[in-house]
Every structure is written in structure tokens, then in C-alpha cells.
Design a protein around this motif. Structure first.
Motif, mmCIF file in Angstrom:
data_model
loop_
_atom_site.group_PDB
_atom_site.id
_atom_site.type_symbol
_atom_site.label_atom_id
_atom_site.label_comp_id
_atom_site.label_asym_id
_atom_site.label_seq_id
_atom_site.Cartn_x
_atom_site.Cartn_y
_atom_site.Cartn_z
ATOM 1 N N ASP A 123 55.795 28.048 -20.792
ATOM 2 C CA ASP A 123 55.750 27.262 -22.028
ATOM 3 C C ASP A 123 56.459 27.918 -23.207
ATOM 4 N N ASP A 124 56.911 29.151 -23.058
ATOM 5 C CA ASP A 124 57.321 29.926 -24.221
ATOM 6 C C ASP A 124 58.831 30.146 -24.257
ATOM 7 N N LEU A 125 59.296 30.673 -25.389
ATOM 8 C CA LEU A 125 60.704 31.029 -25.526
ATOM 9 C C LEU A 125 61.104 32.077 -24.495
ATOM 10 N N THR A 126 60.178 32.975 -24.181
ATOM 11 C CA THR A 126 60.474 34.028 -23.211
ATOM 12 C C THR A 126 60.662 33.475 -21.800
ATOM 13 N N ASP A 127 60.186 32.263 -21.554
ATOM 14 C CA ASP A 127 60.336 31.648 -20.237
ATOM 15 C C ASP A 127 61.718 31.017 -20.052
ATOM 16 N N GLU A 128 62.461 30.865 -21.155
ATOM 17 C CA GLU A 128 63.794 30.281 -21.052
ATOM 18 C C GLU A 128 64.718 31.131 -20.189
ATOM 19 N N ASP A 129 64.498 32.453 -20.167
ATOM 20 C CA ASP A 129 65.333 33.309 -19.317
ATOM 21 C C ASP A 129 65.192 32.913 -17.848
ATOM 22 N N VAL A 130 63.981 32.519 -17.448
ATOM 23 C CA VAL A 130 63.769 32.086 -16.057
ATOM 24 C C VAL A 130 64.360 30.699 -15.848
ATOM 25 N N PHE A 131 64.102 29.792 -16.787
ATOM 26 C CA PHE A 131 64.652 28.434 -16.650
ATOM 27 C C PHE A 131 66.170 28.477 -16.478
ATOM 28 N N CYS A 132 66.825 29.295 -17.283
ATOM 29 C CA CYS A 132 68.289 29.391 -17.201
ATOM 30 C C CYS A 132 68.720 30.028 -15.882
ATOM 31 N N GLU A 133 67.967 31.021 -15.418
ATOM 32 C CA GLU A 133 68.282 31.673 -14.150
ATOM 33 C C GLU A 133 68.172 30.686 -12.980
ATOM 34 N N LEU A 134 67.175 29.815 -13.024
ATOM 35 C CA LEU A 134 66.915 28.893 -11.908
ATOM 36 C C LEU A 134 67.685 27.587 -12.003
ATOM 37 N N HIS A 135 68.409 27.391 -13.092
ATOM 38 C CA HIS A 135 68.949 26.060 -13.383
ATOM 39 C C HIS A 135 69.795 25.488 -12.253
ATOM 40 N N SER A 136 70.513 26.325 -11.525
ATOM 41 C CA SER A 136 71.403 25.807 -10.484
ATOM 42 C C SER A 136 70.797 25.856 -9.084
#
Length: 501
Positions: A439-452
């Protein structure tokens, strides 16, 4: 994973969503009711009563619901007179003050038109056509549903879904192909009753608040219509797309803790995992690989989750443990410990300026929680911390929800931790899907890593501008619902894995 928009048509309320006429309606109702209430020796009509009993409903229904609340009987002839009186006042104010379309609404209408998305406008007003013509926006809509049409068809008003369902039918769309955009509690309830793809609440200044719209069941709450283009489909409502993406592959679940498995609380010490999550997560972990990745210390988050056999990553992935005596940590982070200690001393020496500030020392990080600090002091605190860190070569500041993290200046984050865990779990590309919920800004690193190659799910109802996530969930309770669907649909297909392996 790249998702497409989860809707092919949009159904919008008029007053308060597209046009700035909501206050005109309220003023007309207030004049009408105040005159009537004086006859019964009762106090004036309030904004809260308007939102709860009248807003978004057909005229007669709103009158009845409000007077029932006040305990005042009314005859059919009086009901008609009150409705006529309100309309007379409203039209008079409309001619006197005029009406405008919200600028963000106009830009959104143009975007949808350029995309070829069919639109419908729904209103409980008998003056809908007049307003649309006056604003010159009638041509944006393929379908107009108003009170006059509703009366002809004997449709029930909000919170019934009749108006919205008829609009979808006239657009030649199924409800699960449409989103509903509303600013009233009754409208949110109507959208949910119709099982639409998504129900979006609009909380403009001076209107029904986001908290009330969320509690009424809004999937998201926005402050302007252009935010809708940044929203992500709810994964429960988009379950078919999610299941097709998994399509027989193995799955690994990675979950944040605060705001994902637990509700956000004023004091971070009080956070507890939502109770219905623990049993289903325990059962899932028998056949699906599960890891908890948190900004908390590893031992802290492990104690709060309380499930043996999982992988636990603390301090945003700097410290990881798992089954089979697995342990991994970023040793270089220790080199920043002396600077970290000095920085903490300096922050503590200024803490009295920020009542409510909480400093949490962790193994590798220091969290500076300011949720309970007066909002007028937030910018000053931010500036002071940024200036402080400039004097330390081995530290940096990372932003989270109402928290600043003092961290070692290293190329490591939750996204890197997920990559490491995928290696440890021997996740074969194309055969295993990583699913991350945070839910957090710090989770964006994972979202971006998994995006593809994986699936990112963001928890929350606020704007999602800039997120790399693919889907959304509203609350930790919806996370529990999602996990239950995972258990029901996938655990029988997954291989039993040996936790000690």
C-alpha cells in the motif's frame, strides 16, 4: 503484467460530478424545508441531512425519507406542493446564478470521447436536459437518464440501481463493462447494487467527504475526474483476467504488512494483523510460497504475523529469513551505523518542536513517524530532515506514508529483496508468477520490478497516479477476501512444497 482498462463505458451522475449545481439544489431544499419545518416547530434543515436523506434521490423520495426521519407526516398533495416549491426556487436560483461544468470534468469528457468510450449521464433531476443544453455538453453523451424518463418507465430512484442499469442497457453494455461515477452516498449504494465494474466516489470540497463515500462502498475516492484515468481495476472484480494470467503457472505471494495485512493505526506499536487473514494465509502457505516484506524489523513483523514456515524480510528487505535456516542480510548496511546513531541524536534534540513525533530505531533503518504531528508542521519537519541528512555521506531519506525512513545509501529496496527471494525460491521465468500486495510508496519498487513479469496489487482508495501496480484492493479486509479466493481456486493446483527445502 500490463492490464487494460477494466471498463468500456462510463455512467456519470450530473450534479456534483459534472456540474457545480449541488449547492443550488441544497439551498433550494433548505429554503423549502425550513419554511415547512417551522410549521411543526422544528429546527432548520442541515447539510448533513441533505447528504443522508435527499442528495441523489428523486424529488419525492428525498422529501419522504427526510420527513420520516423528522417524524413528520405528509399527504400526497403536500408532497407534490413541496416538490413544486423546491423546483421553483431551484430554477430561480439557476437563472440568477447560472451553472458551470467543472473544468476537470470537461477535460475528462474530452479524453473519453477521444478514446471512443461511450458515456451516459444519470440524474434524479427533471431539469437534466435543460442543464446539459445550457452547458453545451449534451453531445458528449450517448444516453441521458433523467427523472422524467424514470417516471415514464416506473424506475426506482437511488439507492436502487434501476437508473444505472437502464443506462447500461441503452449503451448496449453489461454492468460489469461499465464504471459508475457518483458524489452521493445513495448513488454509491446504487452503483454497488448494480454490480458494476467499479464505483467511483467524487469528493469535491464542500460535498460529501471521502470517508462517507468509502464507507458507502466506493471502490475509489477521487477529488477530480481526471484521476479516474490513473485508477487500477479491483482484482476481485477483475478475477477472470487475473486467473487467465496465472493459467496453470505456479504462484508465489509477497505481502507488505502495515496497511496491507493490518489496518493503519495512529500508533505503529498498536498494529495487528486483520484476524481473518491469519487462518487463510496459514492454509495457503502449505502449498504456495509466501513471503512477508515489511519496513519493520524482521523479528517484529514475524511476531505480529505469527505464522511459522514463511519467509520474512524486515527493514525493506535488508534482513531476510526463511525455512531451512535461510538467512540473508546486507552487511554493507552496518557501515552506516555510526552515522545513523549520530543522526538520531540530532533528530531527538529537535523532537520537542514536533509534538506527536515518534522515532523508531530498527536494525538498519530509523523510521520517523509524523502521523500524529500537526499538519502545519509537516513541511518544516521534511525540510529539517532533508537538511540534516545532507551532512551524512552514508545516509539517505526515503518517503513512506506519514513516515520518513533514514536508510543506508545503498542500492537495495523491497524490489531488490523480491528479486533475491525469487532466486532463492527457484522461480522459473514463465512458469511461476510473483504476486505482490502493498500500500505504500516503498512498495512501488516492487510494483515496478514486477510490471513486466508479475502482478502488483496496491491497497487503498486514494488516487493512484504514478503507481506501477496492475490492480487494486480497497482495504486489508479485501486482502482477506482475495486470499480466500486464492485458496479456493489455486491451492489445489499448486504443488505441496517442503518448507525446509
Amino acid at each position: 503484467m500490463n492490464t487494460t482498462e477494466s471498463y468500456s463505458a462510463v455512467i456519470l451522475d450530473l450534479d456534483g460530478v459534472l456540474t457545480d449545481t449541488r449547492n443550488l439544489h441544497y439551498d433550494a431544499w433548505k429554503q423549502t424545508f425550513d419554511e415547512y419545518l417551522r410549521n411543526y416547530g422544528q429546527g432548520p434543515f442541515s447539510q448533513k441531512e441533505y447528504e443522508q436523506y435527499v442528495d441523489g434521490k428523486p424529488r419525492s423520495q428525498g422529501i419522504l425519507d427526510f420527513l420520516i426521519f423528522r417524524g413528520i407526516p405528509i399527504t400526497s398533495s403536500e408532497l407534490q406542493k413541496l416538490g413544486q416549491r423546491k423546483n421553483e426556487i431551484y430554477l430561480s436560483e439557476l437563472d440568477h446564478q447560472g451553472v458551470v461544468v467543472f473544468s476537470d470534468a470537461l477535460r475528462a469528457l474530452r479524453k473519453w470521447r477521444d478514446k471512443g468510450v461511450p458515456l451516459a449521464v444519470v440524474s434524479s433531476s427533471k431539469n437534466t436536459t435543460k442543464i446539459l443544453d445550457r452547458l453545451r455538453i449534451r453531445n458528449y453523451f450517448e444516453v441521458e437518464m433523467n427523472a422524467l424518463i424514470g417516471e415514464e418507465m416506473h424506475l426506482e430512484g437511488k439507492p436502487s440501481a434501476d437508473f444505472f442499469l437502464e443506462a447500461a442497457k441503452r449503451l448496449n453494455k453489461k454492468p460489469d463493462e461499465c464504471i459508475v461515477v457518483e458524489d452521493a452516498v445513495a448513488g454509491i449504494q446504487a452503483g454497488n447494487a448494480g454490480n458494476f465494474a467499479s464505483v467511483i466516489g467524487v469528493a469535491r470540497p464542500g460535498q460529501t467527504g471521502g470517508k462517507e463515500l468509502s464507507e458507502a462502498g466506493a471502490d475509489f475516492v477521487v477529488t477530480g475526474l481526471e484521476e479516474i484515468f490513473d485508477l487500477k481495476p479491483n482484482i476481485i472484480k477483475s478475477w477472470r483476467n487475473f486467473a487467465q494470467f496465472i493459467d496453470g503457472k505456479e504462484m508465489a505471494l509477497f505481502l507488505d504488512f502495515d496497511g496491507t495485512l493490518s489496518e493503519i493505526v495512529p500508533d505503529h506499536h498498536d498494529a495487528q494483523m486483520v484476524e481473518e487473514i491469519r487462518p487463510v494465509l496459514t492454509r495457503i502457505s502449505d502449498s504456495i510460497k509466501v513471503a512477508i516484506i515489511s519496513g519493520r524489523d524482521r523479528k517484529d513483523v514475524k511476531a505480529r504475523v505469527g505464522i511459522d514456515g514463511l519467509f520474512y524480510a524486515g527493514c525493506h528487505g535488508y534482513d531476510i529469513s526463511g525455512p531451512g535456516c535461510f538467512h540473508f542480510q546486507i552487511e554493507e548496511a552496518e557501515e552506516a551505523s555510526s552515522e545513523m546513531n549520530e543522526a538520531i541524536k540530532q533528530i531527538e534534540s529537535h523532537a520537542d518542536k514536533y509534538p506527536g513525533l515518534s522515532i523508531e530505531r530498527k536494525k538498519y533503518f530509523t523510521a520517523i513517524h509524523y502521523r500524529n504531528v500537526d499538519s502545519s508542521l509537516h513541511q518544516s519537519l521534511k525540510n529539517e530532515i532533508n537538511d540534516l541528512v545532507k551532512s551524512f555521506k552514508k545516509l539517505e531519506v526515503r518517503r513512506g506514508k506519514m513516515v520518513f525512513d533514514l536508510a543506508p545509501k545503498l542500492k537495495w529496496n523491497k524490489g531488490e529483496a523480491v528479486k533475491k527471494l525469487c532466486e532463492v525460491l527457484d522461480m522459473a521465468p514463465g512458469k511461476t508468477v510473483a504476486v505482490y500486495i502493498g500500500d505504500d510508496l516503498t512498495d512501488e519498487d516492487v510494483f515496478c520490478e514486477l510490471h513486466s513479469w508479475g502482478i502488483g496489487i496496491k491497497v487503498g482508495i486514494e488516487s493512484m497516479a504514478g503507481t506501477c501496480s496492475d490492480y487494486s484492493l480497497r482495504t486489508p479486509s479485501e486482502v482477506a477476501t482475495f486470499l480466500n479466493k486464492i485458496e479456493q481456486n489455486f491451492t489445489q493446483q499448486e504443488k505441496q512444497w517442503r518448507r525446509g527445502a
